[in-house]
Design a protein around this motif. Structure first.
Motif, PDB file in Angstrom:
ATOM      1  N   VAL A 167       0.834  -1.203   0.000  1.00 47.36           N
ATOM      2  CA  VAL A 167       0.000   0.000   0.000  1.00 47.36           C
ATOM      3  C   VAL A 167       0.866   1.249   0.000  1.00 47.36           C
ATOM      4  N   ARG A 168       1.885   1.234   0.862  1.00 46.88           N
ATOM      5  CA  ARG A 168       2.748   2.420   0.937  1.00 46.88           C
ATOM      6  C   ARG A 168       3.357   2.726  -0.430  1.00 46.88           C
ATOM      7  N   GLU A 169       3.804   1.696  -1.112  1.00 42.69           N
ATOM      8  CA  GLU A 169       4.357   1.896  -2.451  1.00 42.69           C
ATOM      9  C   GLU A 169       3.278   2.457  -3.389  1.00 42.69           C
ATOM     10  N   ALA A 170       2.059   1.944  -3.247  1.00 45.72           N
ATOM     11  CA  ALA A 170       0.977   2.356  -4.154  1.00 45.72           C
ATOM     12  C   ALA A 170       0.561   3.810  -3.963  1.00 45.72           C
ATOM     13  N   VAL A 171       0.727   4.354  -2.747  1.00 49.58           N
ATOM     14  CA  VAL A 171       0.279   5.738  -2.501  1.00 49.58           C
ATOM     15  C   VAL A 171       1.462   6.687  -2.288  1.00 49.58           C
ATOM     16  N   ARG A 172       2.629   6.260  -2.754  1.00 46.70           N
ATOM     17  CA  ARG A 172       3.861   7.020  -2.525  1.00 46.70           C
ATOM     18  C   ARG A 172       3.750   8.496  -2.940  1.00 46.70           C
ATOM     19  N   ASP A 173       3.043   8.767  -4.029  1.00 49.40           N
ATOM     20  CA  ASP A 173       2.996  10.147  -4.524  1.00 49.40           C
ATOM     21  C   ASP A 173       1.841  10.963  -3.944  1.00 49.40           C
ATOM     22  N   ARG A 174       1.133  10.410  -2.975  1.00 48.32           N
ATOM     23  CA  ARG A 174       0.020  11.157  -2.368  1.00 48.32           C
ATOM     24  C   ARG A 174       0.465  11.624  -0.983  1.00 48.32           C
ATOM     25  N   SER A 175       1.131  12.755  -0.911  1.00 48.23           N
ATOM     26  CA  SER A 175       1.811  13.148   0.329  1.00 48.23           C
ATOM     27  C   SER A 175       0.854  13.482   1.472  1.00 48.23           C
ATOM     28  N   GLU A 176      -0.418  13.760   1.162  1.00 47.11           N
ATOM     29  CA  GLU A 176      -1.372  14.077   2.227  1.00 47.11           C
ATOM     30  C   GLU A 176      -2.096  12.848   2.762  1.00 47.11           C
ATOM     31  N   PHE A 177      -1.856  11.700   2.156  1.00 46.15           N
ATOM     32  CA  PHE A 177      -2.588  10.484   2.512  1.00 46.15           C
ATOM     33  C   PHE A 177      -1.957   9.846   3.751  1.00 46.15           C
ATOM     34  N   SER A 178      -2.743   9.667   4.819  1.00 47.16           N
ATOM     35  CA  SER A 178      -2.219   9.083   6.069  1.00 47.16           C
ATOM     36  C   SER A 178      -2.227   7.574   6.031  1.00 47.16           C
ATOM     37  N   LEU A 179      -1.131   6.989   6.455  1.00 51.53           N
ATOM     38  CA  LEU A 179      -1.081   5.538   6.640  1.00 51.53           C
ATOM     39  C   LEU A 179      -0.966   5.258   8.132  1.00 51.53           C
ATOM     40  N   LEU A 180      -1.985   4.659   8.681  1.00 47.44           N
ATOM     41  CA  LEU A 180      -2.022   4.374  10.117  1.00 47.44           C
ATOM     42  C   LEU A 180      -2.206   2.870  10.299  1.00 47.44           C
ATOM     43  N   VAL A 181      -1.586   2.313  11.342  1.00 44.29           N
ATOM     44  CA  VAL A 181      -1.768   0.870  11.552  1.00 44.29           C
ATOM     45  C   VAL A 181      -2.518   0.605  12.849  1.00 44.29           C
ATOM     46  N   GLY A 182      -3.245  -0.519  12.842  1.00 42.47           N
ATOM     47  CA  GLY A 182      -4.068  -0.843  13.985  1.00 42.47           C
ATOM     48  C   GLY A 182      -3.311  -1.397  15.185  1.00 42.47           C
ATOM     49  N   PRO A 183      -2.644  -2.541  15.015  1.00 45.30           N
ATOM     50  CA  PRO A 183      -2.192  -3.280  16.203  1.00 45.30           C
ATOM     51  C   PRO A 183      -1.061  -2.585  16.961  1.00 45.30           C
ATOM     52  N   ASP A 184      -1.105  -2.689  18.266  1.00 43.84           N
ATOM     53  CA  ASP A 184      -0.093  -2.122  19.156  1.00 43.84           C
ATOM     54  C   ASP A 184       1.323  -2.491  18.725  1.00 43.84           C
ATOM     55  N   ASP A 185       1.512  -3.782  18.455  1.00 46.82           N
ATOM     56  CA  ASP A 185       2.885  -4.266  18.315  1.00 46.82           C
ATOM     57  C   ASP A 185       3.457  -4.022  16.925  1.00 46.82           C
ATOM     58  N   LEU A 186       2.663  -3.445  16.032  1.00 50.04           N
ATOM     59  CA  LEU A 186       3.188  -3.076  14.721  1.00 50.04           C
ATOM     60  C   LEU A 186       3.382  -1.564  14.590  1.00 50.04           C
ATOM     61  N   LEU A 187       2.976  -0.799  15.616  1.00 53.06           N
ATOM     62  CA  LEU A 187       3.060   0.660  15.544  1.00 53.06           C
ATOM     63  C   LEU A 187       4.475   1.125  15.227  1.00 53.06           C
ATOM     64  N   ALA A 188       5.443   0.684  16.021  1.00 51.18           N
ATOM     65  CA  ALA A 188       6.799   1.225  15.900  1.00 51.18           C
ATOM     66  C   ALA A 188       7.422   0.873  14.561  1.00 51.18           C
ATOM     67  N   GLU A 189       7.357  -0.413  14.208  1.00 51.06           N
ATOM     68  CA  GLU A 189       8.033  -0.782  12.972  1.00 51.06           C
ATOM     69  C   GLU A 189       7.356  -0.152  11.766  1.00 51.06           C
ATOM     70  N   ALA A 190       6.015  -0.002  11.820  1.00 48.98           N
ATOM     71  CA  ALA A 190       5.335   0.648  10.700  1.00 48.98           C
ATOM     72  C   ALA A 190       5.814   2.094  10.563  1.00 48.98           C
ATOM     73  N   VAL A 191       5.947   2.778  11.673  1.00 49.89           N
ATOM     74  CA  VAL A 191       6.411   4.175  11.609  1.00 49.89           C
ATOM     75  C   VAL A 191       7.855   4.212  11.102  1.00 49.89           C
ATOM     76  N   LEU A 192       8.693   3.285  11.574  1.00 53.46           N
ATOM     77  CA  LEU A 192      10.063   3.216  11.042  1.00 53.46           C
ATOM     78  C   LEU A 192      10.057   3.055   9.528  1.00 53.46           C
ATOM     79  N   MET A 193       9.107   2.299   9.026  1.00 51.20           N
ATOM     80  CA  MET A 193       9.063   1.986   7.609  1.00 51.20           C
ATOM     81  C   MET A 193       8.174   2.963   6.829  1.00 51.20           C
ATOM     82  N   GLY A 194       7.724   4.049   7.439  1.00 52.02           N
ATOM     83  CA  GLY A 194       7.029   5.067   6.671  1.00 52.02           C
ATOM     84  C   GLY A 194       5.582   5.351   7.011  1.00 52.02           C
ATOM     85  N   ALA A 195       5.006   4.682   8.010  1.00 56.06           N
ATOM     86  CA  ALA A 195       3.638   5.015   8.417  1.00 56.06           C
ATOM     87  C   ALA A 195       3.627   6.345   9.163  1.00 56.06           C
TER      88      ALA A 195
END
Lengths: 305, 305, 305, 305
Positions: free
Chosen positions: C180-208
């Motif tokens: 998904v992140r790759e698919a919306v790469r050019d939409r700079s206003e589009f928020s990517l948020l993740v649900g589960p507690d234990d994926l929060l940090a790594e998702a943010v590290l990887m661009g969420a």
């Protein structure tokens, strides 16, 4: 005497367990007792090396010894058909060749069970297998183990191949069965057989030719009688015998793997041992006691119910 | 005249679609034509607000209008039973109260369909629902939509509650049906009904009391005849009619949601419109043409086959 | 002061539980304590009426009271965003209108969760929803509850709609997140948020941009600190805090429904009661004791770890 | 020179494809080119006979030839580890013995993949396998192919066995990874490796020791660089390289079986042929053209990105 595959194949074709000794080699004495038990019980054929036969867990030397011995023991009394399902295509063909040599009358193959593939891949795979097999081929729909369905449309296309003799359906969904039956309506030689014990009777009432009912390892007379009642459209008898089949299943199948219950019951009857290949383990003593208690309430060696 | 729920309830209890206008309000004229079509076709009851009735997608005002109108139109000619399945317990009870007020004879509830819960939770949930419902309650096993099974053991325990009248099983697995039937064998008033069209006949042969066959919206005479043949153990007629049912399903159900096909066919017959609630969409023109072509080969308004 | 939705929305947007009284009406005092607890803990937004908020199980009067009260309590301190996921499209729109009226800044919708539909249907559904919603719309991929995936390709197409503000992904599979992140790469206003507690940090590290971490209901400081460490690329601190997050989840989430653990912990902290809507049931005393024992080892009210 | 297994094993341990000739025998020339390509690309180990290696579809003579040749070609330059996953326990042990003889440094086993069994059965199975294996054993969580999960609790118990060296997790769910990592926190020699390409970097950031990234067959430099950036906590470089990894996967993996794309790309690079074992089939010309087009945009032989 002429010994060839009836087409369509009809009746109870027991999906036989593989009797093993504690080292997990073939138990030849147990095998002999089991084959005689089945034939005395009236079954119409023996299907070896299926799911119930633990085929995927057996080394090829054990598989080949089983094919040889079973064919020898059965002789021309009942047809022997052999499971050749394999993740390795070459080994499937090798097992089919061995079956042919030993006098088996047909082979049975489910989709290779490791990679996820599509219907077009399965169509291609089975067409080639049918061409290469020296014996007539039964398709085997076993989604609980292979995690793939052979769709009705795929079965219909494969049924047009002359070396494809029928379908064993262990998918548990009668809606699929009805769709397949409609799809192969004009192929009068094509056998429709169902896997599970408790669907045997209704499938036969609705047009199947028989089934593999694993429970017939233990109680061949019950399942033969159930088949015959359904084939004769004797609905009162079907309903009475079906109750026994459902009770048998409830009492003997206490886990996701019915063959654990079948081997437990056969060992209680003195027919063969309870040894299973890893990762399967025998029933606990508590489960075994419940099977034993149930077996005392019925006479599986003499009566159909 | 005495209008109460037969126990067990027998026959074809059509899982009725909800006729809608283009604004997705109730289409009262269409509803009237549909109810008359069903009663003329001989159905033994009408089940509204099930999966086929698009219940979860309808606002409560539409649901309540449907309950009122259907009860009024059916009068005492056939029992009306109402789906109250809801993710909100209070709203389920509110719908049951409305059904009682309007003269429906029973309600039907599947497990709440959002959270994954266990059998103990379901047992607790349905016991309370049965206590609080002013009308007899049918359990509804609908795993394709709720992603939960009401296990046979759970059904058996719930069958002991006096206000629990039966089970509608849409699980597609006859093995489950047999296990449930065995589990409720001694509850002679408990109705066993099956959902899918193509399992109606065999389920009745094996002891069910009837079914909801969604296809009976379109072709009530066929499914009523199929039920009657099975109930009379007339196997030749069952097999002949079953072929029509399987062909009907193959021709009309062209996607995962049979109700799309049913509404398409009903609109082709001039009974009600093809409007569906989001996210469902009507058949494409190509799919519609195939349904139309099929309908020209049969006479669903006059004949059973 | 200007109170509008930051685009992209960043940080910890707590998926808030709904405090209920024993009659399952809104517990206004509990709600006030909870909102203050979250804001004191530093969360960047409040997301109400999601899965953690038991939305599908709440009658509309309770949902609407919650929207009103939460917006009033939060004021302009943090954005409030509202779940409008519904099986009924009209009611989804009605909830969006209410949210707009009350001052919420966005709405969130998962696919309708009863019928199985395809990606083309979902695309059509969400396009219409985005058009009709008076507030920016977040898509919600929640396959564990809806049994449907919003595929990366579908998200990409929807991201082109101006009223679609982002995606909340609770699918648990980071491979999907990367696609998904790759698919919306050019939409700079589009928020990517993740649900589960234990994926929060790594998702943010990887661009969420952040996440909804349900555990932040109980321990907002931990998850805010974890988010901040990841956003600052402070990997040592991420790894240390992540261990606390995993231990928190292991101790508090003892079943398939994390919200049972969250409400248990909040009741132990005196913030709100443990009452849950049917079919969910509170933890057993034994489970509650384990949560209590864990809570004594940490200081969720004052410290991040 | 001392050639033994580093514990924990770190880095990119390529899950190597098996080069085959058109008769599906081992392609020794292709194998040599591939091993040299990998070592030139900097990989830290070679894992043969995994899912990517088509192991279940290969007859034992091909498997054994591959073990011999790969060990000979790699020498002591990189560790070779061998997949012994098998439905037949005796054959798994036989493959482990062959691996030991040939100089491999470890073996890898997923659960037997035909029968559904429970965690207690798996615990028993792997304990015995660890005892009987002459080489250190890596556990392999491969639920997409085996349809079983090795639960975190089971891994923790097995990690206490001295001959269990680590876990390869191909489960795709990082939540599981976090739970396992927490469970084996005090076992400093236990390797945590992840399967999928696109989870390599984030897993290493969060504490994994490396991964098997199948894409490193084609582009070893990219995945080695990604591993090194993550191991050095160089987040900017991770994010830049990760984009390449996600684009690589999107371009090359066009079906459920990544190895089809890997073999297609390797044949386009002239390293080995595109032959696959049944039921897998090579990409269509159209798919192949898309892979070729992508490969022209990158320089997989010389650069990491």
């Amino acid at each position: 005497m002429d010994h060839k595959l009836p087409r369509p194949l009809r009746g109870v074709i027991t999906a036989m367990v593989t009797p093993l000794d504690p080292d997990l080699n073939l138990d030849e004495k147990g095998l002999e007792r089991l084959v005689e038990h089945l034939i005395a019980g009236g079954v119409h054929g023996i299907f070896i090396l299926g799911t119930t036969g633990e085929a995927p867990s057996l080394p090829y030397d054990v598989r080949f010894a089983l094919i040889e011995q079973t064919c020898k023991l059965a002789g021309t009394r009942v047809p022997v058909i052999v499971g050749i399902t394999d993740t390795s295509h070459k080994d499937a063909i090798r097992t089919a060749a061995k079956s042919y040599e030993c006098g088996a009358l047909a082979v049975v193959a489910a989709p290779p069970y490791y990679f996820q593939v599509g219907q077009a891949d399965l169509l291609h795979y089975f067409k080639r297998l049918a061409l290469e097999s020296p014996l007539p081929l039964f398709l085997y729909n076993a989604p609980l183990n292979t995690h793939l369905w052979l769709e009705a449309e795929t079965v219909m296309q494969l049924a047009a191949e002359s070396n494809v003799a029928g379908l064993k359906d262990s998918g548990l969904k009668m809606g699929y069965f009805h769709a397949v039956r409609e799809a192969v309506r004009d192929r009068s030689e094509f056998s429709l057989l169902v896997g599970p014990d408790d669907l045997l009777a209704e499938a036969v009432l609705m047009g199947a030719h028989g089934g593999m009912a694993g429970g017939s390892n233990v109680w061949p007379r019950l399942f033969v009688a159930l088949y015959e009642a359904a084939a004769a459209a004797d609905l009162n008898r079907v309903v009475a015998l079906q109750q026994h089949a459902v009770q048998f299943d409830g009492a003997v199948y206490r886990s996701a793997n019915p063959l654990r219950g079948i081997k437990c019951a056969l060992s209680l009857l003195g027919i063969c041992s309870n040894d299973l290949t890893p990762p399967l383990q025998p029933y606990s003593q508590q489960e075994r006691d419940l099977v034993e208690k149930y077996l005392r309430t019925v006479d599986v060696l003499k009566n159909p119910a």
